[in-house]
Design an enzyme around this catalytic site. Sequence first.
Site, PDB file in Angstrom:
ATOM      1  N   HIS A 164      55.406  50.614  64.737  1.00  9.61           N
ATOM      2  CA  HIS A 164      55.143  49.326  64.083  1.00  9.61           C
ATOM      3  C   HIS A 164      56.403  48.472  63.908  1.00  9.61           C
ATOM      4  O   HIS A 164      56.398  47.546  63.099  1.00  9.61           O
ATOM      5  CB  HIS A 164      54.524  49.561  62.702  1.00  9.61           C
ATOM      6  CG  HIS A 164      53.265  50.357  62.713  1.00  9.61           C
ATOM      7  ND1 HIS A 164      52.130  49.942  63.366  1.00  9.61           N
ATOM      8  CD2 HIS A 164      52.958  51.554  62.148  1.00  9.61           C
ATOM      9  CE1 HIS A 164      51.176  50.849  63.193  1.00  9.61           C
ATOM     10  NE2 HIS A 164      51.657  51.835  62.477  1.00  9.61           N
ATOM     11  N   HIS A 173      45.830  50.296  63.932  1.00  8.51           N
ATOM     12  CA  HIS A 173      45.742  51.521  64.739  1.00  8.51           C
ATOM     13  C   HIS A 173      44.473  51.530  65.570  1.00  8.51           C
ATOM     14  O   HIS A 173      44.038  52.569  66.052  1.00  8.51           O
ATOM     15  CB  HIS A 173      45.757  52.758  63.835  1.00  8.51           C
ATOM     16  CG  HIS A 173      46.882  52.781  62.867  1.00  8.51           C
ATOM     17  ND1 HIS A 173      46.739  52.401  61.547  1.00  8.51           N
ATOM     18  CD2 HIS A 173      48.181  53.078  63.034  1.00  8.51           C
ATOM     19  CE1 HIS A 173      47.923  52.499  60.945  1.00  8.51           C
ATOM     20  NE2 HIS A 173      48.805  52.896  61.820  1.00  8.51           N
TER      21      HIS A 173
END
Lengths: 202, 332
Positions: B56, B219
């Site tokens: 991320h 996700h």
Amino acid sequence: MTGFSSAHLKSAAAKLAAASEAAADELNTQDGKLGDGDLGITVSKGWREVANTDLPADLGKAFLEASKAFQRVSSSSFGTLIATALMSAAKATKGNESAEWNMVGGLLAGAREAMMARGKGELGQKSVLDMIDALAGATDGIDDPKALLAAVDKAIDETLDAFRDKPNLLGRARMFGEKSVGLDDPGMLAVRRMFDGLKEPI
Amino acid sequence: MKKILNDPAVYVDEMLDGMIAAHPDVYAQPIPRVITRAGGATPGKVGIVTGGGSGHLPVFTGYVGKGLLDAAAIGDVFASPSAEQMADSMRQAHGGTGILRLYGNYGGDVMNFDMAGETVELEDDITSTTVLLADDVVSAPPEEAEKRRGVAGMVYAFKIAGAKAEEMADLDAVTEIAQRTADACRSIGMALTPCTVPQAGKPTFDLGPDEMEMGMGIHGEPGIWRDTLKPADAITDEMMDRLLADRPLGSGDRCSILVNSLGATPPEELFIMYRRAKARLEADGVSIVMPLVGRYATSMEMTGATVTLVKLDGEMERLLKAPCHCAFWTVV
């Protein structure tokens, strides 16, 4: 000395590790039906790490080291719940080199509360929490190691039987809903297999 | 899988080695998977730690730096770090006045960070508090807002709480402003293409060549609807509608807005979205403070964007504008 000590914890960890390793494939398979299929790996790696860790004489510190060892090798939810139970015992026995056997029920009750808080779970959802609850009730006040093991053995089987035909309502297994009816909860089954290593007093 | 890597098993560790090698003035890794400021903990200052899975960047490790975070524990791609790594990050960040754990609301991260908090309290006598980001409005309805996932809103929480801690505020004050910021953030995402987790080797979800998904999580968690790709203004309008329905803003309000790339979406497309979002807010009489447009919280090479709105009060605005420095974001 009466009661149990850090040496008992270390001895128990070795037996739990051996029993978990022997059942790892079965537990992975059962877990794979309702989860991600790593439960056997989680418990065998966790207890082996505890068994290989030097535990201090202070029982509270020994439980803390055991909790940390379990955390070290497993960041899965079940591993964290076991580490939580060990942490709860660490707090309850801090500063003592031994604890009376009749404290086991109380330690299990404390572990149940800590695990419920950590896992945001409730009783009756067909999870390892129900198993720990049953064991806490079955061992309450018993101060003889052999009688404790007998009570645990009986309570484990009774709890598996009581919940087998109910649906899982907690964790990833709840996604399977009615498909979980008729299957043992993998976490409960893991307790059965772990305690298969503790047939004799430690 | 088409990625620049040597071995999926060491993807995260080699990434961290490279990030620290490129920015040795900002980051250090005293313990594997624990990233700290280059100079370590600041004595007397409340430490702010975060943690979560890799994949991320700049979240999580990237935001370690002056005026931001003190340490981060980082797991494999999209996987929680261990409780032990989290406990180590807290020890490394501890300047003697307590620790704020500030991170996204994901089950595994919460369990492990709570565990880590108990460990350092018992073992190191470190006091700590928790603030969770739960800003993704489509991940649960308002009446179950505590179940929402944390996404790009954490960037504002890192910045505002980080600035407060840099002023040597105490743990209660840092925790309070972090919670106030978390409560003021609302985010929503949309995706055009998936990403591939190196150790899995296949895309996290399937989406048709002309499809988009509104509300998808970082996700690949399911969103609200999946349909043919809409024009940028229509996409932006729907995202703004959903954010403002959840947390209305009106004439006289001040807010910041983050239009964030999930990885592959270029700045050009983010600016097309920002232009529309700005017009929308200004039409409602809302003033925009320090807009952020770029890659602030990604999901590997996923194509798509998130929009975050944070309603600001005077103190939050002052702290948002305070100086900070990390490899990915500098405010002077």
